[in-house]
Write an enzyme that holds these catalytic residues in place. Structure first.
Site, mmCIF file in Angstrom:
data_model
loop_
_atom_site.group_PDB
_atom_site.id
_atom_site.type_symbol
_atom_site.label_atom_id
_atom_site.label_comp_id
_atom_site.label_asym_id
_atom_site.label_seq_id
_atom_site.Cartn_x
_atom_site.Cartn_y
_atom_site.Cartn_z
ATOM 1 N N ASP A 441 2.795 2.343 9.793
ATOM 2 C CA ASP A 441 2.895 1.181 8.913
ATOM 3 C C ASP A 441 1.634 0.315 9.018
ATOM 4 O O ASP A 441 0.866 0.414 9.970
ATOM 5 C CB ASP A 441 4.121 0.368 9.310
ATOM 6 C CG ASP A 441 4.713 -0.427 8.160
ATOM 7 O OD1 ASP A 441 4.120 -0.426 7.063
ATOM 8 O OD2 ASP A 441 5.780 -1.040 8.355
ATOM 9 N N GLU A 444 -2.885 -1.153 5.640
ATOM 10 C CA GLU A 444 -3.594 -1.812 4.542
ATOM 11 C C GLU A 444 -3.955 -3.263 4.855
ATOM 12 O O GLU A 444 -4.884 -3.812 4.272
ATOM 13 C CB GLU A 444 -2.759 -1.772 3.255
ATOM 14 C CG GLU A 444 -1.544 -2.661 3.227
ATOM 15 C CD GLU A 444 -0.423 -2.211 4.137
ATOM 16 O OE1 GLU A 444 0.243 -3.079 4.737
ATOM 17 O OE2 GLU A 444 -0.214 -0.984 4.259
ATOM 18 N N ASP A 508 7.434 -2.025 0.053
ATOM 19 C CA ASP A 508 8.536 -2.983 0.046
ATOM 20 C C ASP A 508 8.997 -3.284 -1.381
ATOM 21 O O ASP A 508 8.394 -4.091 -2.096
ATOM 22 C CB ASP A 508 8.109 -4.281 0.725
ATOM 23 C CG ASP A 508 7.818 -4.075 2.206
ATOM 24 O OD1 ASP A 508 8.134 -2.991 2.717
ATOM 25 O OD2 ASP A 508 7.285 -4.996 2.837
#
Length: 780
Positions: A441, A444, A508
């Site tokens: 995760d 970015e 998300d």
């Protein structure tokens, strides 16, 4: 980025230097296979016009057949800092290069590029198989911009304004290219994009950010697009490329980068699949996830409370309801708060993690755990990483720290080989403990201001590339420890070439119909960008607002379950509520059971097409135009898709069960309802929660497996050959785990022929009964 105010004015503080003509006598070969041309930025009437004007140098070559690359450069010394994406080419291949009086050209395979050498008439055109692709004048420019046009990005150089001796204004330099579009030409791709699937009219900056799915920014940015005219364009830049797709100049796609050079590759197809095959040959084929990854993944979710007892109750609940489960995922709080990442199970909740993971394996499950590349100050690993120089540094040489996400966190520097080995060693401990894979995760949300990397990379150019190095580091460890063919990630961010390290999920999303639709658009755009495999949070990540533990709306959950199980990879995951189906209602359990079992039976077909994706770059899930490029009706469709070449899927985006979708030419038959739809036509239908349109394409053969409980089994054992009608023709193969074609099937004249037939198998006309067969032939 927009540099102009309409057709007549440039924005305040912007100075263009357009390529106007090639310098007479400058066209020639650089080395054996590169065409070089020097372009003036002013029409040269006499020798005085050669003074006080910038020039643009073009270098054109072919890195592969049917691919032509062009690099346009203003200042070559500054250009040395430019960081290109890793491209698998040998720099050049043999190309036919000609330099004539009014024209210079380079031809590679069926693709040809022409550079006009006429006075005051600069343009570059491209043809494929002698058909025009890019036909209008192609503008190449060096641009000085004084104004803060690109908020958030740093200036690459500081200049004194040449028109004002007292000025010390900082200027951002850019290189820009305008690639023409023909009337009716549509643009697709540019990575994961949640907005309209057709990119015409959009401004897009390929800069990885964490913005959720209801925004114009994205986790996976790829400076590559293709059009419905038979070609694609890749910009070989790791930094942000800014695209104006008929959003500034209505005549085409403008792409710009900060700096002194811009490099683009034109790739001729002519079909979408052929474009991707040639593109992924350069940037890397999609990695092949192992068979076990195609089953259902269940997550603990994000801020929910869980321990061994909670997890066990979930697994028992799935077993009691006969819902097959393949992977269990532990999200963030498997570690203690404030210590992410120390890679240690929280002993308060998991006192004996090895024994617990062993029990999960005894249930036939694989185990995934959440990680990121940040080391919190409270982590026991922070001091070790800091002292050994494994973290990204500030300009003064100290380790960068911030309180974003985790208090005092540092960022692992993957440009440092020793840092990579250190990071892998911490994950290796988890693999030895029983973890099978990792959710990588937050690749970015990476710092780029006032920091420096171990290898000296420009932090702006490293921003998108960071996630690539992060995922590669973890993937390499998994391949080394588990063996090639058993590596798999669950990654949120990516950039060019990231398809080599699957699987990626959509980030998300909200629990809403809008978000379900934007999720599909993003997946299709990512597929067009070279990614073969993709997943998303079934029923959406965020429900309600804050940590209110709201459960998903039943209708959204059930429809998203259908969509999720007919995606390449399938995961139940949320933020503040668990995603087990009985929290919604018992019908949700029935829906989940049905579609997990359907996907398990579809595994012979899914696995064969996954092997194909790995070998050719054609994604498993694909937009309609990729399979039917000759049908102009499909060019804009983004609420349905093809799962492989044989199955049309039309998800339902409302609580009434109404759906309208397009059926291309031919007779298609519903896999679930056995009804025929004869295209080309639009169809309106209503489906209950146990149904949706899954259509078998005319003259295509789909093989169903016999095991409903898991994705990794012997597909040759008691399989079923499924065809749309008694008079169907077609063929299929069954591929084993190693990619070998073990059984070959052909259907013609009402008969099914099976080469290397097992002892028992079945045949079925869609909508009819499965009938047992024996031997190598069976009459339908």
């Amino acid at each position: 980025m927009k540099f102009t105010d309409g057709c007549w004015r440039d924005k305040a503080g912007v100075t263009f230097s357009h390529a106007r003509e090639t310098v007479p006598g400058s066209i020639g070969l650089k080395g054996d296979n590169t065409l070089r041309a020097l372009c003036t930025t002013k029409h040269t009437k006499h020798r005085g016009d050669t003074l006080n004007r910038p020039t643009i140098t073009l270098e054109t070559y072919s890195p592969a057949k049917d691919v032509i690359a062009t690099k346009a450069t203003h200042h070559t010394a500054i250009n040395r800092a430019h960081k290109q994406v890793i491209v698998h080419d040998a720099e050049t291949v043999a190309a036919d290069i000609k330099a004539e009086q009014n024209n210079a050209s380079i031809q590679s395979g069926s693709l040809k590029s022409n550079i006009s050498t006429e006075a005051d008439n600069f343009k570059i055109t491209y043809t494929g198989e002698q058909k025009e692709l890019l036909t209008e004048a192609l503008d190449v420019s060096w641009i000085m911009a004084k104004t803060d046009l690109y908020d958030g990005m740093k200036a690459t150089q500081s200049f004194v304004d040449p028109t004002d001796e007292e000025s010390t204004v900082k200027i951002r330099n850019h290189m820009s290219v305008l690639l023409s579009l023909a009337p009716g030409e549509y643009v697709y791709g540019l990575g994961e994009r949640f907005g309209p699937f057709v990119k015409n009219g959009q401004s897009i900056d390929t800069w990885n950010e964490d913005g959720g799915t209801s925004s114009g920014i994205a986790y996976k940015n790829v400076p590559f697009y293709m059009t419905n005219k038979g070609y694609g364009v890749f910009f070989n830049h790791s930094e942000a490329v800014s695209f104006e797709v008929q959003s500034e100049k209505m005549s085409g796609v403008q792409a710009s980068v900060q700096g002194e050079s811009i490099t683009w590759y034109v790739i001729y197809g002519p079909t979408p699949a052929a474009i991707l095959e040639k593109y992924t040959a350069l940037l890397g084929r999609p990695g092949l996830p192992p068979q076990w990854t195609f089953g259902l993944w269940l997550s603990t979710s994000f801020v929910t409370e869980y321990d061994e007892k909670t997890v066990t109750s979930f697994l028992d609940g799935m077993k009691d309801r006969d819902i097959p489960l393949s992977v269990f995922h532990f999200d963030c709080f498997w570690m203690k708060p404030y210590r992410w990442c120390d890679f240690e199970f929280d002993a308060d909740y998991f006192p004996d993690p090895k024994a617990f993971l062993d029990n999960l394996h005894k249930r036939g499950l694989k185990v995934c755990v959440w990680i990121n590349s940040w080391i919190a100050q409270e982590s026991g690993l922070f001091q070790e990483a800091d002292e050994n120089g494994y973290l990204v540094k500030r300009l003064d040489g100290t380790s960068f720290q911030s309180d974003d996400w985790q208090a005092g966190k540092g960022v692992v520097d993957f440009t440092n080989p020793d840092a990579c080995k250190w990071f892998q060693s911490k994950l290796e401990h988890l693999l030895d403990l029983g973890v099978d894979t990792f959710k990588t995760d937050f690749g970015e949300r990476i710092v780029w201001k006032d920091v420096k990397y171990f290898d000296g990379s420009d932090p702006v150019q490293m921003h998108n590339q960071y996630t690539h190095l992060y995922n590669k580091c973890v993937w390499d460890l998994l391949e080394r420890k588990r063996g090639k063919g058993d590596a798999c990630l669950f990654a949120r961010s990516a950039t060019s070439g990231g398809q080599q390290y699957p699987v990626h999920w959509g980030g998300d999303s909200d629990t809403s119909w809008f978000s379900m639709a934007e999720t599909l658009r993003a997946g299709l755009s990512l597929a067009v960008s070279g990614f073969g495999f993709w997943s998303h949070d079934i029923a959406g990540f965020k429900t309600g607002s804050g940590n209110d533990f709201t459960n998903p709306v039943g209708a959204i959950y059930k429809r998203w379950v259908q969509f999720g199980l007919l995606s390449s990879h399938s995961r139940l995951h949320g933020s503040s509520s668990y995603r087990v189906p009985w929290i919604v209602d018992e019908e949700a359990c029935d829906v989940l059971e049905k579609y997990v079992k359907l996907k398990m039976r579809l595994m012979p077909y899914i696995w064969k097409e996954s092997i194909h994706a790995n070998k050719t770059g054609t994604p498993l899930m694909r937009p309609m135009f990729m399979e039917f490029p000759e049908d102009r009706t499909v060019w804009t469709l983004d609420q349905q898709y093809m799962l492989g070449p044989s199955l049309l899927i039309a998800p339902i985006f409302n609580d009434t069960g109404d759906v309208e979708y397009y059926v291309p030419a031919g007779t298609w038959v519903g896999l679930l309802d056995g009804k025929k739809r004869v295209g080309p036509c639009w169809v309106k239908e209503n489906h209950d929660f146990l149904s949706l349109p899954i259509l078998v394409r005319e003259n295509h053969v789909v093989v169903l497996g016999s095991d409903e409980t898991k994705p990794d089994y012997d597909y040759t054992k008691d399989f079923t050959v499924v065809v749309g009608s008694k008079d169907a023709t077609g063929s299929a193969t069954i591929v084993d785990a190693a990619g070998n074609e073990t059984v070959k099937i052909s259907v013609a004249n009402g008969a099914v022929q099976v080469e290397n037939a097992p002892a028992a198998w079945k045949a079925q006309i869609v909508g009819g009964d499965e009938r047992s067969a024996s031997g190598n032939k069976f009459d339908l």
